[in-house]
Design a protein around this motif. Structure first.
Motif, PDB file in Angstrom:
ATOM      1  N   UNK A   1      56.079  52.933  36.795  1.00  0.00           N
ATOM      2  CA  UNK A   1      57.152  52.684  35.808  1.00  0.00           C
ATOM      3  C   UNK A   1      57.682  53.960  35.163  1.00  0.00           C
ATOM      4  N   UNK A   2      56.925  55.061  35.243  1.00  0.00           N
ATOM      5  CA  UNK A   2      57.359  56.324  34.618  1.00  0.00           C
ATOM      6  C   UNK A   2      58.183  57.177  35.579  1.00  0.00           C
ATOM      7  N   UNK A   3      58.295  56.754  36.830  1.00  0.00           N
ATOM      8  CA  UNK A   3      58.992  57.570  37.835  1.00  0.00           C
ATOM      9  C   UNK A   3      60.464  57.829  37.479  1.00  0.00           C
ATOM     10  N   UNK A   4      61.222  56.805  37.009  1.00  0.00           N
ATOM     11  CA  UNK A   4      62.636  57.082  36.694  1.00  0.00           C
ATOM     12  C   UNK A   4      62.789  58.169  35.639  1.00  0.00           C
ATOM     13  N   UNK A   5      61.928  58.161  34.619  1.00  0.00           N
ATOM     14  CA  UNK A   5      62.016  59.166  33.571  1.00  0.00           C
ATOM     15  C   UNK A   5      61.583  60.543  34.045  1.00  0.00           C
ATOM     16  N   UNK A   6      60.512  60.594  34.822  1.00  0.00           N
ATOM     17  CA  UNK A   6      59.958  61.882  35.239  1.00  0.00           C
ATOM     18  C   UNK A   6      60.739  62.480  36.414  1.00  0.00           C
ATOM     19  N   UNK A   7      61.276  61.627  37.271  1.00  0.00           N
ATOM     20  CA  UNK A   7      62.035  62.105  38.435  1.00  0.00           C
ATOM     21  C   UNK A   7      63.455  61.532  38.379  1.00  0.00           C
ATOM     22  N   UNK A   8      63.638  60.334  38.915  1.00  0.00           N
ATOM     23  CA  UNK A   8      64.945  59.668  38.838  1.00  0.00           C
ATOM     24  C   UNK A   8      64.734  58.205  39.234  1.00  0.00           C
ATOM     25  N   UNK A   9      65.646  57.312  38.821  1.00  0.00           N
ATOM     26  CA  UNK A   9      65.561  55.934  39.310  1.00  0.00           C
ATOM     27  C   UNK A   9      65.826  55.959  40.812  1.00  0.00           C
ATOM     28  N   UNK A  10      65.177  55.064  41.544  1.00  0.00           N
ATOM     29  CA  UNK A  10      65.208  55.112  43.002  1.00  0.00           C
ATOM     30  C   UNK A  10      66.120  54.038  43.594  1.00  0.00           C
ATOM     31  N   UNK A  11      66.960  54.458  44.529  1.00  0.00           N
ATOM     32  CA  UNK A  11      67.829  53.495  45.204  1.00  0.00           C
ATOM     33  C   UNK A  11      67.035  52.609  46.163  1.00  0.00           C
ATOM     34  N   UNK A  12      65.987  53.172  46.725  1.00  0.00           N
ATOM     35  CA  UNK A  12      65.171  52.422  47.684  1.00  0.00           C
ATOM     36  C   UNK A  12      63.706  52.736  47.428  1.00  0.00           C
TER      37      UNK A  12
END
Lengths: 356, 356
Positions: free
Chosen positions: B230-241
């Motif tokens: 759940x922290x990936x969008x904040x730490x990296x970016x929201x993912x298209x796939x």
């Protein structure tokens, strides 16, 4: 002109006076005929969306409208053309989503929604709209044109659900609509031509007007008090398609269990936060081993409005008479916002249609 | 002939003698070259799938094979053709799913899986197969042909994910693979050509062979101990796939949060039952308001095998050398079933390829 609005510090719709809008370049002026009321309007009134335009203290309600062109203002329309407006508008000039007729796919910040968030709605004697946001409707649909917008919501959900199953040969036969509100019932009628067997789940006990409508359509009513969603496959059959229109969050996850192998669920409800326990391992496994899919669907694109116009034209007039339980003039507009057990779908009438 | 099998009452692979199979009408006889080992084999050995053929007390292992035609037996093949077998077989004569090359879409009861459930696998010096279940492979892929089956699993997931986004203009740029096992790493390599930015999430700390492979591919390693899904969008970016290959059930639901608007997650893991709490209201709302989708994906169709052959041919040879950490002959086959921190992908070699 007269308009129906809710003030930021108010909690009920009120009749107000506003200046009649002037169309700018590319916009037409529309004289409003009827505007439907749905659950989103009730949420807006209750402050759930909270979206008056930035420089205003009130929001004109209504996003399900039908009207006639009063002033084409050099757009391709002619005076008297019957039109339905789309809902989303680009707040900062054009963006790619609107340019390709897919405002429904625009992420947050790229749109306002008329009558819902950031832009006034259509519950006024007149409204303006960019010509590309007006969908032409045949005169036969003048009375029912306010149902084009909700029908377009279902067209999009069907479009996205079918796309998700387009990588293989999908031969769906069974469909379940979760929710017997007006959108659920309209969807039952729309699914009739696409599926062999259609079911509609609700919480109502007989006698009930919505159950009567479901059965008059030849669909099967599923009483969720007796048969909760996970029990549907055993009590009836596993479903190739499920359409969730309840906003009841457990339904989103129970849908996975109620689907047949290779089935797809379209989610349309918008619940608030709610923590609960699921058997996530079992649901995850079900998803994978049986090739199931879930698609979330919000709003609708221009071609969904066009498909909705065609679809509505094919629905039985007596069904539409049953579905729309009240159309109220401005002198009694409050009645359109009453939502009791005998109410299915209501609309406010601003003017009667006069054929050219 | 020699074969590697697990007995119903055993818990490790053993070398056994079996009669060389005779092809029946429509079947070819294949001389096995190499057979890969994956997580499913380990689950089969541990008794997790439990599927010896009905009249046998053991199951020959292996579902990722490459071999050469030994006896075409009047099928369209010629002696020496290099082939990869598909995994599912119809237990009761043909059914519609197999007839259209979509055995992966067959529901339970309509298939056996060779080496997994109901039918012997390919870890034997020879096997027979219906000609339509053999995919031809060019000689350049003789060494790596056992990767066609796992690559086909990813081709199917990509196919179904893209289909689910085909109702609108989807321009994906970012992809996240959950899981740095051999399938995860193979998928990272396969996604490289389709996405601008590829990430792979795992639990390993540096130094680690899988992190080296991820970075050699130009992808970004996400350490889940520091950055949970759940922290990936904040730490990296929201993912298209997002491609889930962990079988860790919370990931199926966390995927919804880590997706960008209009994104899709493909679920491939097969966890056991596991109850846990989710914020179902928030996830349901996320699904709907941002048009997200989840597709479950199991097995693969004939055209996915064909796509995998093409895709594998385009992958860098040095990546494949890094991915395959051990190929073992029958005299040391046990080594192929060791799964430690320096093991990525292994195979058992039954014979060397000799170009005609």
């Amino acid at each position: 002109m007269k308009a129906i609005a809710v003030y930021d510090d108010g909690d009920e719709p009120v009749l107000i006076e506003k200046p009649r809008p002037e169309p700018t370049a590319g916009e037409a002026l529309v004289r409003t005929l009827r505007v439907g009321v749905d659950g989103t309007d009730h949420e807006v009134i209750a402050g759930g969306h909270g979206g008056s335009p930035a420089d205003d203290d009130h929001l004109v309600l209504g996003h399900e409208a039908v009207g006639v062109i009063e002033d084409p203002n050099d757009t391709p329309f002619e005076v008297g053309d019957l039109v339905v407006p789309t809902v989303r508008r680009s707040p900062n000039g054009a963006n790619e989503y609107f340019a390709r007729g897919e405002p429904d796919m625009a992420p947050e910040g790229y749109y306002h929604e008329r009558g819902i968030v950031g832009a006034h709605g259509f519950m006024a004697e007149y409204f303006t709209s960019p010509a590309e946001c007006l969908i032409e409707v045949p005169p036969e649909l003048a009375e029912w044109g306010f149902l084009v917008e909700p029908a377009s919501i279902t067209e999009k959900a069907l479009d996205h659900a079918a796309a998700s199953r387009s990588a293989f040969r999908w031969n769906p036969e069974s469909a379940l609509v979760l929710g017997n509100g007006s959108l659920g019932l309209l969807t039952v009628a729309m699914l009739d031509a696409e599926f062999e067997r259609v079911y509609c789940l609700g919480r109502r006990e007989r006698p009930d007007v919505t159950i009567d409508v479901i059965e008059s359509l030849g669909a099967t009513y599923v009483n969720s008090n007796e048969t909760p969603v996970p029990a549907v496959p055993g009590a009836y059959e596993p479903m190739d398609f499920i359409y969730e229109a309840t906003g009841y969050a457990p339904h989103a996850f129970e849908t996975i269990e109620a689907l047949a192998p290779n089935g797809v669920g379209a989610l349309l409800g918008v619940p608030g936060d709610w923590e609960f326990e699921i058997d996530g391992g079992r649901l995850h496994r079900e998803f994978v081993l049986h090739n199931k899919a879930l698609v979330g669907s919000v709003n609708s694109g221009y071609h969904h409005f066009e498909a909705a116009v065609d679809r509505l034209g094919g629905l039985d007039g007596s069904f539409l008479e049953d579905l729309v339980t009240g159309v109220y003039g401005l002198d009694e507009f409050e009645a359109a916002f009453v939502d009791d057990d005998t109410t299915i779908k209501t609309a406010v009438e601003f003017a009667e249609y006069e054929e050219r």
